[in-house]
Write a protein that holds these residues in place. Structure first.
Motif, PDB file in Angstrom:
ATOM      1  N   UNK A 182       0.824  -1.338  -0.160  1.00  0.00           N
ATOM      2  CA  UNK A 182      -0.178   0.042   0.009  1.00  0.00           C
ATOM      3  C   UNK A 182       0.800   1.450   0.097  1.00  0.00           C
ATOM      4  N   UNK A 183       2.027   1.246   0.726  1.00  0.00           N
ATOM      5  CA  UNK A 183       2.756   2.470   0.819  1.00  0.00           C
ATOM      6  C   UNK A 183       3.371   2.808  -0.497  1.00  0.00           C
ATOM      7  N   UNK A 184       3.992   1.622  -1.259  1.00  0.00           N
ATOM      8  CA  UNK A 184       4.518   1.715  -2.681  1.00  0.00           C
ATOM      9  C   UNK A 184       3.525   2.241  -3.454  1.00  0.00           C
ATOM     10  N   UNK A 185       2.451   1.662  -3.567  1.00  0.00           N
ATOM     11  CA  UNK A 185       1.115   2.296  -4.497  1.00  0.00           C
ATOM     12  C   UNK A 185       0.951   3.714  -4.121  1.00  0.00           C
ATOM     13  N   UNK A 186       0.979   4.191  -2.982  1.00  0.00           N
ATOM     14  CA  UNK A 186       0.596   5.629  -2.892  1.00  0.00           C
ATOM     15  C   UNK A 186       1.852   6.619  -3.151  1.00  0.00           C
ATOM     16  N   UNK A 187       2.992   5.997  -2.838  1.00  0.00           N
ATOM     17  CA  UNK A 187       4.161   6.637  -3.215  1.00  0.00           C
ATOM     18  C   UNK A 187       4.389   6.946  -4.740  1.00  0.00           C
ATOM     19  N   UNK A 188       3.811   5.716  -5.518  1.00  0.00           N
ATOM     20  CA  UNK A 188       3.950   5.788  -7.090  1.00  0.00           C
ATOM     21  C   UNK A 188       2.825   6.810  -7.467  1.00  0.00           C
ATOM     22  N   UNK A 189       1.665   6.788  -6.881  1.00  0.00           N
ATOM     23  CA  UNK A 189       0.749   7.878  -7.327  1.00  0.00           C
ATOM     24  C   UNK A 189       0.920   9.352  -7.101  1.00  0.00           C
ATOM     25  N   UNK A 190       2.066   9.353  -5.780  1.00  0.00           N
ATOM     26  CA  UNK A 190       2.753  10.879  -5.597  1.00  0.00           C
ATOM     27  C   UNK A 190       3.564  10.981  -6.709  1.00  0.00           C
ATOM     28  N   UNK A 191       4.507  10.317  -7.176  1.00  0.00           N
ATOM     29  CA  UNK A 191       5.254  10.331  -8.050  1.00  0.00           C
ATOM     30  C   UNK A 191       4.970  10.832  -9.468  1.00  0.00           C
TER      31      UNK A 191
END
Length: 186
Positions: free
Chosen positions: A50-59
């Protein structure tokens, strides 16, 4: 899971390192020398995923200017979180996702007590670690997507080495030549 205010940065849960190129930079296909590692993330580690998916969205949001000023459809760009069951015919990647992270600067490598690890044999493909990574948008040579920058590595515990490497202790028993015969191969 994120330890700071940077929405594109993630500190993973415990992952397994594969293709660990963390001590010396290497050039792939003649490109710039980089430190790199594949992080094998168990599919059961929902918090890291979940943290990776949120960080990808932020990127993606941070990189809109790289995508021509508009937000791309995620299905149309290269994403860093990949499915090991689909993309790798390798037992180590079973029931896991993976992310390939790299950096031109060396990662700091520490033990579970945040003490520097100096013995290069301590961190290898197959050991378990927590890793800080940062996601960023790219658009070069017609390739668009989100890549993963390697931050630092905290080794948590040993694991079965990957890549068929065995230790000397596994290969050999204590040798003492009691026969008096110098030609022990014959």
């Amino acid at each position: 899971m994120s330890t700071n205010q940077n929405p594109t940065k993630v500190v993973t849960g415990i992952v397994r390192l594969s293709y660990a190129n963390v001590w010396e930079p290497k050039s792939i296909n003649g490109g710039k020398e980089k430190y790199s590692v594949s992080l094998i993330i168990p599919k059961s580690d929902k918090k890291t995923i979940d943290a990776i998916n949120k960080a990808v969205d932020a990127a993606i949001e941070d990189g809109i200017s790289k995508f021509g000023g508009k937000k791309p459809n995620k299905a149309a760009i290269k994403l860093p979180l990949r499915d090991g069951d689909i993309e790798r015919d390798d037992e180590a990647y079973k029931d896991s996702f993976f992310v390939n992270a790299n950096s031109t600067t060396p990662p700091q490598i520490v033990d579970a007590h945040v003490q520097p690890i100096l013995d290069r044999s301590e961190v290898y493909s197959g050991c378990y670690a927590r890793v800080s990574v940062t996601f960023y948008a790219f658009n070069s040579n017609g390739n668009k997507g989100v890549a993963c920058g390697l931050g630092n590595i905290q080794k948590i515990r040993d694991g079965e080495p990957l890549g068929g490497h065995s230790s000397a202790a596994d290969d050999f028993s204590d040798f003492s030549d009691n026969t008096g015969d110098d030609d022990f191969l014959g």
